[in-house]
Write a protein that holds these residues in place. Structure first.
Motif, PDB file in Angstrom:
ATOM      1  N   VAL A  42       0.865  -1.179   0.000  1.00 55.97           N
ATOM      2  CA  VAL A  42       0.000   0.000   0.000  1.00 55.97           C
ATOM      3  C   VAL A  42       0.902   1.228   0.000  1.00 55.97           C
ATOM      4  CG1 VAL A  42      -1.757   1.297   1.266  1.00 55.97           C
ATOM      5  CG2 VAL A  42      -1.807  -1.222   1.281  1.00 55.97           C
ATOM      6  N   ASN A  43       0.678   2.132  -0.939  1.00 60.00           N
ATOM      7  CA  ASN A  43       1.485   3.351  -1.030  1.00 60.00           C
ATOM      8  C   ASN A  43       0.585   4.559  -0.771  1.00 60.00           C
ATOM      9  OD1 ASN A  43       3.814   4.910  -1.536  1.00 60.00           O
ATOM     10  ND2 ASN A  43       3.139   5.283  -3.640  1.00 60.00           N
ATOM     11  N   LYS A  44       0.945   5.386   0.199  1.00 60.26           N
ATOM     12  CA  LYS A  44       0.104   6.512   0.576  1.00 60.26           C
ATOM     13  C   LYS A  44       0.944   7.723   0.931  1.00 60.26           C
ATOM     14  CE  LYS A  44      -1.623   6.458   4.791  1.00 60.26           C
ATOM     15  NZ  LYS A  44      -0.707   7.421   5.457  1.00 60.26           N
ATOM     16  N   GLU A  45       0.294   8.871   0.988  1.00 61.79           N
ATOM     17  CA  GLU A  45       0.964  10.085   1.443  1.00 61.79           C
ATOM     18  C   GLU A  45       1.283   9.962   2.926  1.00 61.79           C
ATOM     19  OE1 GLU A  45      -1.406  13.470   0.586  1.00 61.79           O
ATOM     20  OE2 GLU A  45      -1.188  13.296  -1.599  1.00 61.79           O
ATOM     21  N   ASN A  46       2.313  10.687   3.354  1.00 60.22           N
ATOM     22  CA  ASN A  46       2.727  10.612   4.745  1.00 60.22           C
ATOM     23  C   ASN A  46       1.617  11.085   5.683  1.00 60.22           C
ATOM     24  OD1 ASN A  46       4.327  12.376   7.149  1.00 60.22           O
ATOM     25  ND2 ASN A  46       4.973  10.271   6.833  1.00 60.22           N
ATOM     26  N   GLY A  47       1.302  10.218   6.652  1.00 60.85           N
ATOM     27  CA  GLY A  47       0.276  10.571   7.622  1.00 60.85           C
ATOM     28  C   GLY A  47       0.632  10.159   9.036  1.00 60.85           C
ATOM     29  N   GLY A  48       1.815   9.519   9.182  1.00 60.91           N
ATOM     30  CA  GLY A  48       2.239   9.087  10.503  1.00 60.91           C
ATOM     31  C   GLY A  48       1.953   7.615  10.750  1.00 60.91           C
ATOM     32  N   LEU A  49       2.506   7.116  11.835  1.00 62.97           N
ATOM     33  CA  LEU A  49       2.426   5.692  12.158  1.00 62.97           C
ATOM     34  C   LEU A  49       0.991   5.202  12.296  1.00 62.97           C
ATOM     35  CD1 LEU A  49       3.800   3.026  12.915  1.00 62.97           C
ATOM     36  CD2 LEU A  49       4.026   3.885  15.261  1.00 62.97           C
ATOM     37  N   SER A  50       0.153   5.950  12.994  1.00 62.20           N
ATOM     38  CA  SER A  50      -1.238   5.526  13.181  1.00 62.20           C
ATOM     39  C   SER A  50      -1.963   5.433  11.847  1.00 62.20           C
ATOM     40  CB  SER A  50      -1.971   6.508  14.092  1.00 62.20           C
ATOM     41  OG  SER A  50      -1.533   6.393  15.417  1.00 62.20           O
ATOM     42  N   SER A  51      -1.759   6.426  11.005  1.00 57.54           N
ATOM     43  CA  SER A  51      -2.395   6.436   9.697  1.00 57.54           C
ATOM     44  C   SER A  51      -1.981   5.220   8.871  1.00 57.54           C
ATOM     45  CB  SER A  51      -2.031   7.727   8.955  1.00 57.54           C
ATOM     46  OG  SER A  51      -2.532   7.720   7.637  1.00 57.54           O
ATOM     47  N   ALA A  52      -0.695   4.871   8.936  1.00 58.17           N
ATOM     48  CA  ALA A  52      -0.198   3.722   8.183  1.00 58.17           C
ATOM     49  C   ALA A  52      -0.767   2.420   8.732  1.00 58.17           C
ATOM     50  CB  ALA A  52       1.328   3.699   8.224  1.00 58.17           C
ATOM     51  N   ARG A  53      -0.807   2.293  10.054  1.00 55.68           N
ATOM     52  CA  ARG A  53      -1.398   1.078  10.640  1.00 55.68           C
ATOM     53  C   ARG A  53      -2.869   0.956  10.269  1.00 55.68           C
ATOM     54  NH1 ARG A  53       1.171   1.421  16.745  1.00 55.68           N
ATOM     55  NH2 ARG A  53       3.138   0.325  16.330  1.00 55.68           N
ATOM     56  N   ASN A  54      -3.583   2.073  10.320  1.00 49.94           N
ATOM     57  CA  ASN A  54      -5.004   2.049   9.968  1.00 49.94           C
ATOM     58  C   ASN A  54      -5.205   1.641   8.514  1.00 49.94           C
ATOM     59  OD1 ASN A  54      -5.695   2.850  12.552  1.00 49.94           O
ATOM     60  ND2 ASN A  54      -5.908   5.007  12.030  1.00 49.94           N
ATOM     61  N   ALA A  55      -4.329   2.117   7.635  1.00 48.98           N
ATOM     62  CA  ALA A  55      -4.419   1.741   6.220  1.00 48.98           C
ATOM     63  C   ALA A  55      -4.210   0.238   6.055  1.00 48.98           C
ATOM     64  CB  ALA A  55      -3.380   2.517   5.409  1.00 48.98           C
ATOM     65  N   GLY A  56      -3.326  -0.328   6.849  1.00 52.99           N
ATOM     66  CA  GLY A  56      -3.113  -1.771   6.816  1.00 52.99           C
ATOM     67  C   GLY A  56      -4.315  -2.533   7.335  1.00 52.99           C
ATOM     68  N   LEU A  57      -4.897  -2.043   8.430  1.00 50.24           N
ATOM     69  CA  LEU A  57      -6.086  -2.690   8.993  1.00 50.24           C
ATOM     70  C   LEU A  57      -7.247  -2.675   8.005  1.00 50.24           C
ATOM     71  CD1 LEU A  57      -6.015  -1.311  12.653  1.00 50.24           C
ATOM     72  CD2 LEU A  57      -5.766  -3.710  11.983  1.00 50.24           C
ATOM     73  N   ASP A  58      -7.341  -1.605   7.228  1.00 46.50           N
ATOM     74  CA  ASP A  58      -8.453  -1.460   6.287  1.00 46.50           C
ATOM     75  C   ASP A  58      -8.447  -2.537   5.195  1.00 46.50           C
ATOM     76  OD1 ASP A  58      -9.404   0.739   7.652  1.00 46.50           O
ATOM     77  OD2 ASP A  58      -8.497   2.208   6.301  1.00 46.50           O
ATOM     78  N   VAL A  59      -7.277  -3.090   4.898  1.00 45.58           N
ATOM     79  CA  VAL A  59      -7.198  -4.082   3.806  1.00 45.58           C
ATOM     80  C   VAL A  59      -6.852  -5.482   4.312  1.00 45.58           C
ATOM     81  CG1 VAL A  59      -6.544  -2.308   2.137  1.00 45.58           C
ATOM     82  CG2 VAL A  59      -4.752  -3.582   3.327  1.00 45.58           C
ATOM     83  N   ALA A  60      -6.644  -5.638   5.619  1.00 41.43           N
ATOM     84  CA  ALA A  60      -6.236  -6.933   6.167  1.00 41.43           C
ATOM     85  C   ALA A  60      -7.325  -7.985   5.982  1.00 41.43           C
ATOM     86  CB  ALA A  60      -5.881  -6.782   7.645  1.00 41.43           C
ATOM     87  N   LYS A  61      -6.910  -9.207   5.627  1.00 39.91           N
ATOM     88  CA  LYS A  61      -7.853 -10.291   5.380  1.00 39.91           C
ATOM     89  C   LYS A  61      -7.609 -11.505   6.280  1.00 39.91           C
ATOM     90  CE  LYS A  61      -8.582  -9.072   0.510  1.00 39.91           C
ATOM     91  NZ  LYS A  61      -8.499  -9.565  -0.902  1.00 39.91           N
ATOM     92  N   GLY A  62      -6.638 -11.415   7.164  1.00 37.43           N
ATOM     93  CA  GLY A  62      -6.291 -12.557   7.998  1.00 37.43           C
ATOM     94  C   GLY A  62      -7.240 -12.762   9.165  1.00 37.43           C
ATOM     95  N   ASP A  63      -7.113 -13.930   9.802  1.00 41.50           N
ATOM     96  CA  ASP A  63      -7.881 -14.227  11.004  1.00 41.50           C
ATOM     97  C   ASP A  63      -7.253 -13.554  12.225  1.00 41.50           C
ATOM     98  OD1 ASP A  63      -9.553 -16.313   9.654  1.00 41.50           O
ATOM     99  OD2 ASP A  63      -7.606 -17.308   9.496  1.00 41.50           O
ATOM    100  N   ASN A  64      -5.963 -13.233  12.108  1.00 44.56           N
ATOM    101  CA  ASN A  64      -5.210 -12.628  13.198  1.00 44.56           C
ATOM    102  C   ASN A  64      -4.450 -11.412  12.677  1.00 44.56           C
ATOM    103  OD1 ASN A  64      -5.367 -14.795  15.504  1.00 44.56           O
ATOM    104  ND2 ASN A  64      -4.875 -15.950  13.648  1.00 44.56           N
ATOM    105  N   ILE A  65      -4.189 -10.472  13.571  1.00 43.46           N
ATOM    106  CA  ILE A  65      -3.442  -9.254  13.236  1.00 43.46           C
ATOM    107  C   ILE A  65      -2.157  -9.225  14.050  1.00 43.46           C
ATOM    108  CG2 ILE A  65      -3.423  -6.732  13.315  1.00 43.46           C
ATOM    109  CD1 ILE A  65      -5.347  -7.752  11.230  1.00 43.46           C
ATOM    110  N   TYR A  66      -1.051  -8.893  13.374  1.00 41.33           N
ATOM    111  CA  TYR A  66       0.241  -8.746  14.050  1.00 41.33           C
ATOM    112  C   TYR A  66       0.902  -7.479  13.522  1.00 41.33           C
ATOM    113  CZ  TYR A  66       4.872 -10.005  15.907  1.00 41.33           C
ATOM    114  OH  TYR A  66       6.060 -10.013  16.594  1.00 41.33           O
ATOM    115  N   PHE A  67       1.312  -6.590  14.432  1.00 43.42           N
ATOM    116  CA  PHE A  67       1.970  -5.350  14.035  1.00 43.42           C
ATOM    117  C   PHE A  67       3.480  -5.485  14.198  1.00 43.42           C
ATOM    118  CE2 PHE A  67      -2.241  -4.000  15.549  1.00 43.42           C
ATOM    119  CZ  PHE A  67      -2.688  -3.298  14.442  1.00 43.42           C
TER     120      PHE A  67
END
Length: 289
Positions: free
Chosen positions: A62-87
């Motif tokens: 995922v490539n996005k404009e700079n928004g900070g760590l929280s923004s990047a994690r949220n972008a990852g959560l928005d597309v995650a398809k797994g049964d479990n999440i690991y940061f």
């Protein structure tokens, strides 16, 4: 096999990024997707990300404009398809058996979140064991208490394997530092069973350019984070958590105030902001002056 979505936010970490990515691709447990979120990097980090994304189909970029760590994690959560999440933070890395051990233990112990110990990796390569807490199972409430009294277990997003459903509606606050303190207690508090195993599987790199090892006026966000935690404790009618959070609010304030003086920042402005935050947080706040 349970699928794990590993979320890797990336911003200007070209010197460490390959080690981080390779540590995921070398996992003995293979049922995962690696979601790399390039948060507007200006060095060669994005090129490194593209190189590995072409090599391994388990990588989603995922490539996005700079928004900070929280923004990047949220972008990852928005597309995650797994049964479990690991940061995973992109300057850190994990043991090759991390996912295998964590998935097995999470299923064996029948918990909604499983956390592991970690090692501190210094710039000179020296590795220090950071674990002091023994392996055990908690209620979510008791685990959160241990996060803040006396921070026996770090309130970090990384190093934990979460049920995906925990983040169905929960996201990290954007534009702030210390976002984990505002988010992870909320993620864990209402869980019936949370496990901690002291096996050090996460390698936490201590570097001068990282958020926690550099200093700016934004570090005052730690005070706000604990004030928000007091608000959360009040919502839960948890006097113990509110008290611990209040103590940490004062500790954070005194530390930040000292650093403001050292670095020549506006202490008077900090004091004014602290009074405002403290009053809006809760009646349990302690006044250090």
């Amino acid at each position: 096999m349970s699928k794990v979505s590993i979320i890797l936010p990336v911003y200007n970490v070209q010197a460490y990024l390959e080690t981080s990515i390779k540590s995921v691709l070398n996992q003995t447990y293979t049922s995962f997707e690696l979601i790399i979120v390039n948060d507007g990097s200006t060095d060669s980090s994005f090129e490194i990300c593209k190189y590995y994304a072409k090599k391994d189909c388990r990588i989603r970029l995922v490539n996005k404009e700079n928004g900070g760590l929280s923004s990047a994690r949220n972008a990852g959560l928005d597309v995650a398809k797994g049964d479990n999440i690991y940061f995973l933070d992109s300057d850190d890395y994990i043991d090759s058996a991390t996912l295998q051990i964590m998935v097995n233990e999470k299923e064996r112990l029948q918990v909604s979140c499983l956390a592991t110990g970690h090692l501190n990796v210094m710039e000179d390569g020296i590795v220090c064991n950071a674990n002091s807490t023994s392996s055990q199972i908690y209620s979510g409430k008791n685990y959160v208490h241990c996060m803040v009294n006396p921070r026996q277990i770090g309130a970090y997003a990384w190093g934990k394997l979460f049920d995906r459903s925990i983040f169905n509606s929960l996201r990290f606050p954007e534009g702030l530092l210390y976002e984990d303190i505002m988010t992870i207690p909320q993620a864990i508090y209402d869980l019936n069973r949370v496990a901690y195993i002291k096996t050090p599987l996460y390698m936490y790199r201590q570097r001068e350019g990282s958020i926690l090892n550099s200093y700016s006026e934004k570090r005052s966000d730690e005070i706000l984070a604990y004030c928000k935690l007091i608000d959360f404790a009040d919502e839960k009618n948890d006097a113990i958590l509110a008290w611990y959070a209040a103590i940490n609010t004062v500790r954070a304030y005194l530390e930040v105030r000292h650093r403001y003086k050292v670095h020549g920042f506006d202490v008077a402005k900090l004091e004014k902001e602290y009074r405002k935050m403290a009053k809006s947080a809760a009646r349990r706040i302690i006044w250090p002056f």
